[in-house]
Design a protein around this motif. Structure first.
Motif, PDB file in Angstrom:
ATOM      1  N   ARG A   9      -0.154   4.668  13.994  1.00 17.00           N
ATOM      2  CA  ARG A   9       0.346   3.054  14.531  1.00 17.00           C
ATOM      3  C   ARG A   9      -0.610   2.376  13.593  1.00 17.00           C
ATOM      4  N   ALA A  10       0.728   1.147  12.558  1.00 16.35           N
ATOM      5  CA  ALA A  10      -0.292   0.941  11.111  1.00 16.35           C
ATOM      6  C   ALA A  10       0.368  -0.956  11.878  1.00 16.35           C
ATOM      7  N   GLY A  11       0.818  -1.098  12.916  1.00 18.25           N
ATOM      8  CA  GLY A  11       0.491  -3.003  13.525  1.00 18.25           C
ATOM      9  C   GLY A  11       1.835  -2.909  12.906  1.00 18.25           C
ATOM     10  N   ASN A  12       2.079  -3.643  12.244  1.00 18.14           N
ATOM     11  CA  ASN A  12       3.529  -4.825  11.694  1.00 18.14           C
ATOM     12  C   ASN A  12       3.640  -4.018  10.325  1.00 18.14           C
ATOM     13  N   ILE A  13       2.566  -2.922   9.547  1.00 18.45           N
ATOM     14  CA  ILE A  13       3.023  -2.837   8.080  1.00 18.45           C
ATOM     15  C   ILE A  13       4.093  -1.835   8.302  1.00 18.45           C
ATOM     16  N   HIS A  14       5.124  -1.467   7.113  1.00 16.00           N
ATOM     17  CA  HIS A  14       6.132  -0.819   7.029  1.00 16.00           C
ATOM     18  C   HIS A  14       5.544  -0.084   6.498  1.00 16.00           C
ATOM     19  N   PRO A  15       5.463   1.320   6.436  1.00 16.78           N
ATOM     20  CA  PRO A  15       5.059   2.659   6.050  1.00 16.78           C
ATOM     21  C   PRO A  15       5.247   3.090   4.515  1.00 16.78           C
ATOM     22  N   SER A  16       6.756   2.744   4.117  1.00 21.90           N
ATOM     23  CA  SER A  16       7.015   2.985   2.657  1.00 21.90           C
ATOM     24  C   SER A  16       7.801   1.764   1.911  1.00 21.90           C
ATOM     25  N   LEU A  17       7.040   0.617   2.651  1.00 25.11           N
ATOM     26  CA  LEU A  17       7.098  -0.947   1.364  1.00 25.11           C
ATOM     27  C   LEU A  17       6.208  -1.290   1.755  1.00 25.11           C
ATOM     28  N   ALA A  18       5.878  -2.154   0.530  1.00 24.04           N
ATOM     29  CA  ALA A  18       4.533  -3.269   0.302  1.00 24.04           C
ATOM     30  C   ALA A  18       4.988  -4.284  -0.669  1.00 24.04           C
ATOM     31  N   PRO A  19       4.610  -5.826  -0.512  1.00 15.56           N
ATOM     32  CA  PRO A  19       4.555  -6.118   0.954  1.00 15.56           C
ATOM     33  C   PRO A  19       5.229  -6.297   2.074  1.00 15.56           C
ATOM     34  N   TYR A  20       5.285  -5.876   3.544  1.00 10.51           N
ATOM     35  CA  TYR A  20       6.514  -5.399   4.224  1.00 10.51           C
ATOM     36  C   TYR A  20       5.237  -6.115   5.525  1.00 10.51           C
ATOM     37  N   GLN A  21       5.092  -7.053   6.062  1.00 14.09           N
ATOM     38  CA  GLN A  21       4.918  -7.372   6.660  1.00 14.09           C
ATOM     39  C   GLN A  21       4.246  -9.053   7.660  1.00 14.09           C
ATOM     40  N   ASP A  22       3.381  -9.710   8.614  1.00 14.34           N
ATOM     41  CA  ASP A  22       2.828 -10.118   8.362  1.00 14.34           C
ATOM     42  C   ASP A  22       1.861 -11.047   8.338  1.00 14.34           C
ATOM     43  N   PHE A  23       1.313 -12.168   7.955  1.00 15.52           N
ATOM     44  CA  PHE A  23       0.451 -12.869   7.075  1.00 15.52           C
ATOM     45  C   PHE A  23      -0.234 -14.128   7.713  1.00 15.52           C
ATOM     46  N   PRO A  24      -1.360 -14.141   7.656  1.00 14.96           N
ATOM     47  CA  PRO A  24      -2.325 -15.341   8.395  1.00 14.96           C
ATOM     48  C   PRO A  24      -1.723 -16.298   7.855  1.00 14.96           C
ATOM     49  N   THR A  25      -1.214 -17.560   7.582  1.00 19.26           N
ATOM     50  CA  THR A  25      -1.119 -18.563   6.610  1.00 19.26           C
ATOM     51  C   THR A  25      -1.832 -19.561   6.835  1.00 19.26           C
ATOM     52  N   ALA A  26      -2.294 -20.808   6.033  1.00 21.66           N
ATOM     53  CA  ALA A  26      -2.985 -22.441   6.607  1.00 21.66           C
ATOM     54  C   ALA A  26      -3.111 -22.580   8.395  1.00 21.66           C
ATOM     55  N   ASP A  27      -1.652 -22.051   8.909  1.00 26.12           N
ATOM     56  CA  ASP A  27      -1.943 -23.179  10.457  1.00 26.12           C
ATOM     57  C   ASP A  27      -0.510 -22.343  11.571  1.00 26.12           C
ATOM     58  N   GLY A  28      -0.963 -20.956  10.661  1.00 20.82           N
ATOM     59  CA  GLY A  28      -0.242 -20.073  11.880  1.00 20.82           C
ATOM     60  C   GLY A  28       0.373 -18.613  11.241  1.00 20.82           C
ATOM     61  N   ASN A  29       1.521 -18.280  10.551  1.00 24.14           N
ATOM     62  CA  ASN A  29       1.997 -16.795  10.734  1.00 24.14           C
ATOM     63  C   ASN A  29       3.233 -16.615   9.880  1.00 24.14           C
TER      64      ASN A  29
END
Length: 420
Positions: free
Chosen positions: A246-266
């Motif tokens: 398990r790696a959360g929302n990270i893609h095992p074969s791509l980067a950056p390919y996921q969620d990120f916190p922003t100033a007011d959310g994601n």
């Protein structure tokens, strides 16, 4: 009912389906066939009906806005069908279903392995009456193997096939541990595979060049489907003998390919190639990142993911979610919000595509209409039609029986005997 409700239209017009399935996988398959124009007759137990009619809350609301006794779950996979009630435990009910199967093109059922043989409704029994019949059985584990007799459920199969082992945050992280997907995806995928197999069998029967004129048996298993839809994760294991985790929302074969916190959310970044990464770097005035040997290629970024994330995470917090989308959407850098379902239905693209459909229902039960999600199949010459709302229990029993040659006296007798 609108005028088109009884008019055969669509790519599968003229195909008659006897749907003996319940809950999700089978009904999902038959709804796809119904959307494409097949006449799908859903056979339900008298009084109780399909289990999902009672799987609530939430429930449908009547014209006064009050909850009814019909769960919304049922409506997810029973559009464009006609509902009849038949007690197959009674000899008269069995005879009635055999009569209907003689004129059907397809039977779909999801009883336990061998469960319909006692009623004379198994494939061999019906094949003898109708050699052209395509018969699809959906079970948890298939018709053979050590688990064939077991009942199978989506959650169980998500666990057994390994899907839960790659879904969720890693052990040791906040919220870590295996998770099921938020929708019964194994059931849904099984429905998709089953409908494809049924269409292939119909083509094998009717193809003008090499059709056999004969139907066939289709053995669909949730576990088989669960293994198949592991896709690249299964391919990676087969190539390396190393099970992914398990790696959360990270893609095992791509980067950056996921969620990120922003100033007011994601926000979600889905950068799938080096060109997109270079454009992202230019947009945020970090051109040097794209030339850094650690990040210049996707393979390098995956191998140096931790270092890349150390740079990206503080950067992504400097703007709001809306600002990030505004910055990147015209630069061909995939980026988007993480919507709730309510927000998704309010999305301008979703609204423009007409994804929410409201279908009228005149069943005399106080439910005037049912909202449903449009089919994603967009055919130019034989489009999907929306002929019927998900039906009330037994709404079409008399109508269908008349079509199969029963007169009013015979229908009344079946009602009196509790057969329908």
């Amino acid at each position: 009912m609108n005028a088109s409700a009884s008019t055969p239209t669509g790519a599968l017009a003229g195909i008659k389906v006897l749907d003996l399935s319940r809950v999700l996988a089978g009904p999902w398959a038959t709804q796809m066939l119904a959307d494409l124009g097949a006449d799908v007759i859903k056979v339900e137990r008298p009084v109780a009906g399909d289990d999902t009619r009672h799987w609530g809350p939430p429930f449908l609301r009547d014209e006064a806005g009050n909850d009814t006794r019909e769960a919304s779950y049922f409506t997810a996979c029973n559009r464009n069908k006609r509902s009849i009630t038949v007690d197959m435990a009674l000899p008269e009910g069995q005879a009635l279903l055999r009569r209907m199967a003689q004129e059907a093109d397809v039977v779909v059922e999801n009883f336990k392995t061998g469960g319909l043989a006692q009623y004379g409704l198994d494939y061999e029994s019906l094949k003898a009456l109708n050699p052209r019949l395509v018969y699809c059985s959906i079970t948890g584990f298939g018709q053979d193997g050590p688990y064939a007799e077991r009942a199978g459920y989506d959650l169980m199969v998500q666990a057994m096939c390994g899907l839960m082992s790659i879904t969720g945050h890693a052990d040791g992280e906040p919220g870590g541990g295996p998770l099921k997907v938020g929708v019964a995806v194994i059931d849904v995928f099984t429905g998709l595979y089953a409908s494809n197999a049924i269409l292939a069998a119909l083509n094998a029967r009717d193809n003008t060049r090499n059709g056999t004129g004969l139907g066939q048996y289709i053995d669909m298993a949730l576990l088989d489907v669960g293994m198949a839809v592991l896709a690249n994760q299964a391919a990676g294991f087969l190539a390396t003998d190393k099970a992914p985790g398990r790696a959360g929302n990270i893609h095992p074969s791509l980067a950056p390919y996921q969620d990120f916190p922003t100033a007011d959310g994601n926000v979600l970044l889905a950068i799938g190639n080096d060109g997109q990464f270079a454009r992202f770097c230019a947009a945020v005035d970090r051109d040097g990142w794209a030339m850094d040997a650690r990040f210049a290629s996707n393979t390098a970024r995956v191998r140096n993911r931790a270092a890349l994330l150390d740079l990206l995470r503080p950067l992504m917090r400097t703007r709001s979610t809306a600002d990030w989308i505004a910055l990147l959407e015209d630069k061909a850098v995939p980026c988007g919000p993480i919507n709730t379902i309510a927000q998704a239905f309010d999305d301008p693209q979703v609204m423009a595509r007409g994804i929410r459909r409201t279908l009228p229902r005149s069943a005399g039960d106080g439910i005037a209409s049912v909202a449903t999600v449009a089919s994603p199949m967009r055919l130019s010459a034989t489009p999907v039609s929306y002929r019927r709302a998900p039906p009330a229990l037994g709404q079409h029993t008399d109508e269908v029986l008349r079509e199969f040659g029963l007169d009013e006296h015979a229908i009344a007798a079946l009602h009196q005997q509790g057969v329908v």
